[in-house]
Design an enzyme around this catalytic site. Structure first.
Site, short mmCIF file in Angstrom:
data_model
loop_
_atom_site.label_atom_id
_atom_site.label_comp_id
_atom_site.label_asym_id
_atom_site.label_seq_id
_atom_site.Cartn_x
_atom_site.Cartn_y
_atom_site.Cartn_z
N LYS A 22 61.69 -3.06 -73.98
CA LYS A 22 62.39 -2.36 -75.07
C LYS A 22 63.88 -2.67 -75.00
CE LYS A 22 63.66 2.08 -74.50
NZ LYS A 22 65.07 2.41 -74.73
N ASN A 23 64.46 -2.54 -73.82
CA ASN A 23 65.92 -2.64 -73.70
C ASN A 23 66.43 -4.07 -73.79
OD1 ASN A 23 65.98 0.07 -73.59
ND2 ASN A 23 66.44 0.23 -71.41
N ARG A 99 70.72 5.22 -80.14
CA ARG A 99 72.07 4.81 -79.73
C ARG A 99 72.25 3.30 -79.79
NH1 ARG A 99 75.31 7.32 -76.91
NH2 ARG A 99 75.84 5.47 -75.72
N CYS A 123 73.01 12.50 -76.32
CA CYS A 123 71.60 12.34 -75.93
C CYS A 123 71.31 13.50 -74.99
CB CYS A 123 71.35 10.98 -75.29
SG CYS A 123 71.74 10.93 -73.57
N ARG A 128 77.62 10.10 -72.90
CA ARG A 128 77.32 8.68 -73.18
C ARG A 128 78.34 8.11 -74.16
NH1 ARG A 128 71.17 7.35 -73.43
NH2 ARG A 128 71.99 5.26 -73.03
N PRO A 129 79.58 7.98 -73.72
CA PRO A 129 80.67 7.51 -74.60
C PRO A 129 80.50 6.04 -74.98
CG PRO A 129 81.40 7.60 -72.33
CD PRO A 129 80.02 8.22 -72.35
N VAL A 130 81.25 5.59 -75.95
CA VAL A 130 81.26 4.17 -76.36
C VAL A 130 82.68 3.62 -76.32
CG1 VAL A 130 79.14 4.21 -77.74
CG2 VAL A 130 81.33 4.91 -78.79
N ASP A 131 83.54 4.24 -75.52
CA ASP A 131 84.94 3.79 -75.46
C ASP A 131 85.07 2.35 -75.00
OD1 ASP A 131 83.93 5.06 -73.03
OD2 ASP A 131 85.85 4.54 -72.15
N LEU A 132 84.18 1.93 -74.08
CA LEU A 132 84.28 0.53 -73.58
C LEU A 132 83.90 -0.47 -74.67
CD1 LEU A 132 82.69 0.98 -70.04
CD2 LEU A 132 85.12 0.74 -70.61
N ASP A 317 66.84 4.20 -64.83
CA ASP A 317 65.69 4.50 -65.70
C ASP A 317 64.40 4.70 -64.92
OD1 ASP A 317 66.64 2.35 -68.51
OD2 ASP A 317 67.40 4.24 -67.74
N VAL A 339 74.74 6.49 -61.75
CA VAL A 339 75.05 5.93 -63.08
C VAL A 339 75.23 7.06 -64.08
CG1 VAL A 339 74.22 4.44 -64.94
CG2 VAL A 339 73.80 3.82 -62.54
N ARG A 411 59.16 6.52 -77.88
CA ARG A 411 60.31 5.63 -78.08
C ARG A 411 60.26 4.44 -77.12
NH1 ARG A 411 66.02 8.16 -77.98
NH2 ARG A 411 66.32 5.94 -78.17
C1 EPZ Z 1 71.42 1.16 -71.26
O1 EPZ Z 1 72.14 2.23 -71.85
C2 EPZ Z 1 69.95 1.49 -71.44
N1 EPZ Z 1 69.64 1.58 -72.87
C3 EPZ Z 1 69.63 2.81 -70.74
O2 EPZ Z 1 68.22 3.01 -70.84
C4 EPZ Z 1 69.99 2.69 -69.27
O3 EPZ Z 1 69.78 3.95 -68.65
C5 EPZ Z 1 71.47 2.28 -69.13
O4 EPZ Z 1 71.71 1.06 -69.86
C6 EPZ Z 1 71.87 2.05 -67.68
O5 EPZ Z 1 71.09 1.06 -67.12
C7 EPZ Z 1 69.40 0.46 -73.55
O6 EPZ Z 1 69.45 -0.63 -73.01
C8 EPZ Z 1 69.05 0.62 -75.00
P1 EPZ Z 1 75.57 1.94 -69.91
P2 EPZ Z 1 73.73 2.09 -72.05
O7 EPZ Z 1 76.60 1.66 -70.96
O8 EPZ Z 1 74.08 0.70 -72.35
C9 EPZ Z 1 79.29 4.72 -68.98
C10 EPZ Z 1 66.26 4.07 -71.49
O9 EPZ Z 1 65.71 5.04 -70.95
N2 EPZ Z 1 79.89 4.22 -70.22
O10 EPZ Z 1 75.19 0.86 -68.96
O11 EPZ Z 1 74.16 3.15 -73.03
C11 EPZ Z 1 78.09 5.62 -69.21
O12 EPZ Z 1 78.53 6.95 -69.45
C12 EPZ Z 1 67.76 4.07 -71.66
O13 EPZ Z 1 65.67 3.03 -71.88
C13 EPZ Z 1 81.21 4.54 -70.51
O14 EPZ Z 1 81.87 5.26 -69.75
O15 EPZ Z 1 74.27 2.49 -70.61
C14 EPZ Z 1 77.33 5.50 -67.93
O16 EPZ Z 1 77.87 6.38 -66.96
C15 EPZ Z 1 68.36 5.41 -71.28
N3 EPZ Z 1 81.77 4.09 -71.66
C16 EPZ Z 1 77.62 4.06 -67.47
O17 EPZ Z 1 78.72 3.61 -68.27
C17 EPZ Z 1 81.07 3.26 -72.53
O18 EPZ Z 1 81.64 2.83 -73.56
C18 EPZ Z 1 76.46 3.10 -67.72
O19 EPZ Z 1 76.05 3.24 -69.08
C19 EPZ Z 1 79.73 2.94 -72.21
C20 EPZ Z 1 79.16 3.42 -71.05
#
Ligand code: EPZ
Length: 442
Positions: A22-23, A99, A123, A128-132, A317, A339, A411
């Site tokens: 999926k991911n 997301r 969620c 789960r910010p998107v600032d990066l 996950d 994480v 999902r």
């Molecule tokens: C992906 O989410 C996966 N989703 C998640 O799987 C998975 O848990 C996660 O990566 C970690 O491996 C998909 O691939 C669709 P991240 P993502 O950005 O990309 C912080 C599932 O169950 N962060 O790697 O959203 C964040 O808060 C889902 O299939 C920022 O601070 O995760 C976290 O602490 C759930 N700012 C860390 O980074 C940002 O802009 C890692 O999150 C983005 C993230």
């Protein structure tokens, strides 16, 4: 509303087949938007998230054809024709459902130099910010502003310049999103502290197949030389590593001692060394032979504490599923998530089944099997991986367990109850009225 009704104590026997990731499927679909033409992607799982993302892509004027049949073990193919893209938007009513729709920010910037994408909602756990993601687009030269819950981005002159970006912390989504925008920038982009998950590497390989110039996939520094155009391609998605890890844990929990359970269609190296080593330390025999994984049932499971981390660390996950495995271990252990430090919504539900669990900060303290086995109850899914951990617990709890709100499960797991039924588990899907369901807080 649907629930799964599970009679615990059944023996897992036979085989489970791993579907497409999926991911990884979601970023592959986003990549197709970058090319003027028809892109074909094989081994796409039949999941609600794929259907949702198909609708997000259709909003832009692309056509998406995906006709899943009823056999969950045959891979599905999706075709995305991005020739007639003309609407560079991703609306709130769709983005709020999933997301990963936020990948349209990078895809639309990479294809047309402009994007208006809804900010994703929250969620079940954490903000789960998107600032990066946004900082990354700005680093490539995009002008970005937020207005009315939307991110509005544009590349001056219609094309991004490229630039340098360091992700802190490591982020799978931000790495993917910024790559989507960087591949067609004018110049070079250097991305540091990148995610190295297989999802990112396979996605990067598809971009390379489409003509992108990328070095460093799978390492913490990825360098991109921008190209004028990306070409449509035919590509195959990889198997789902989280589904594989989930099935290995199910096999360790419910395969009768001395019997062997087979998992097929797997890509075991995508689990990462940390998960595989911890799994072996439980004393559950596991054999890897190409795309087949064999797990042997055991009388007792050794307690093994884990700590999640970005790849090649232990996947967050799989944290909830591991917690269920440790409830059956011969002794105490701890499960720490570095994480997402608050991803524990499954713990109160597992305690309703009698699991001996205590959350302290970012760590769950698991008491192990103890004297009292878990016993069935009605429990509530809160998010995708929490819901599958409740199914695993229902498989080993005595009596009947009803897992509510399985739309979360749908999902990320393709018709799971059918697959488990065929592997010997007594599980059926039923509808229920949420207002009157036992155990549902008003
Ligand atoms: C992906 O989410 C996966 N989703 C998640 O799987 C998975 O848990 C996660 O990566 C970690 O491996 C998909 O691939 C669709 P991240 P993502 O950005 O990309 C912080 C599932 O169950 N962060 O790697 O959203 C964040 O808060 C889902 O299939 C920022 O601070 O995760 C976290 O602490 C759930 N700012 C860390 O980074 C940002 O802009 C890692 O999150 C983005 C993230």
């Amino acid at each position: 509303m649907d629930k799964l009704v599970i009679q615990g104590g059944g023996a897992l026997q036979g085989t489970l087949h791993v579907g497409g990731s999926k991911n990884t499927a979601l970023p592959l679909m986003a990549a197709a938007v970058l090319a003027d033409g028809v892109t074909t992607i094989h081994n796409i799982p039949v999941l609600k998230d794929v259907a949702t993302f198909s609708n997000v892509i259709r909003v832009t004027g692309c056509t998406v054809d995906w006709a899943p049949d009823d056999d969950p073990d045959t891979p599905e193919t999706i075709t995305i024709d991005a020739s007639n893209i003309h609407h560079f938007e991703a609306p709130y009513d769709l983005v709020k459902q999933m997301r990963a729709s936020f990948y349209m920010l990078g895809a639309l910037l990479g294809r047309g130099g402009k994007a208006r994408v809804s900010l994703p909602g929250g969620c079940a756990w954490g903000p789960r910010p998107v600032d990066l993601h946004i900082k990354g687009m700005e680093a490539l030269g995009a002008r970005v502003r937020e207005e009315g819950g939307y991110v509005i981005a544009e590349a001056p002159g219609g094309r991004l310049d490229g630039g340098r970006m360091r992700f802190e912390p490591v982020s799978v989504g931000a790495t993917i999103n910024v790559l989507l925008a960087a591949v067609t920038a004018r110049g070079e982009s250097v991305l540091e502290n990148c995610a190295a998950e297989p999802d990112v590497v396979v996605f990067g390989e598809m971009l390379q197949a489409m003509g992108a110039q990328i070095d460093g996939l799978g390492t913490d520094t990825i360098t991109v030389q921008g190209v004028e155009k990306m070409s449509p391609v035919t590509f195959t998605n990889c198997p789902d590593r989280i589904e594989l890890g989930t099935y290995m844990i199910a096999a360790a929990l419910a395969t009768p001692p001395g019997e062997t359970f087979r998992i097929t269609g797997a890509q075991p190296e995508h689990l990462g060394p940390d998960f595989t080593e911890r799994f072996r330390e439980t004393g559950v025999p596991v054999r890897f032979d190409g795309d087949v994984v064999e797990v042997e049932g055991v009388e007792s499971i050794r307690p093994v504490s884990i700590e999640t981390a970005p790849f090649p660390g232990f996947a967050t996950d799989l944290q909830a599923q591991w917690t269920v495995l440790m409830t059956q271990a011969d002794g105490p252990s701890t499960v720490r998530d570095t994480v997402y430090t608050d991803r524990f919504k499954h713990v109160p539900e597992l305690r309703r089944l009698g699991a001996d669990l205590r959350v302290e900060g970012d760590t769950v303290h698991v008491g192990g099997k103890g004297e009292r086995p878990m016993s069935g109850a009605t429990v509530m899914s809160t998010d995708l991986r929490a819901s599958v951990s409740l199914v695993l617990a229902g498989m080993v709890a005595q009596g009947e367990t009803d897992v509510l709100r399985v739309y979360h499960l749908d999902r990320g797991y393709e018709r799971l109850e059918g697959k488990l039924q065929r592997a010997g588990i007594d599980v059926v899907r039923e509808t229920y009225d949420e207002a009157h369901a036992e155990g549902v807080a008003a």
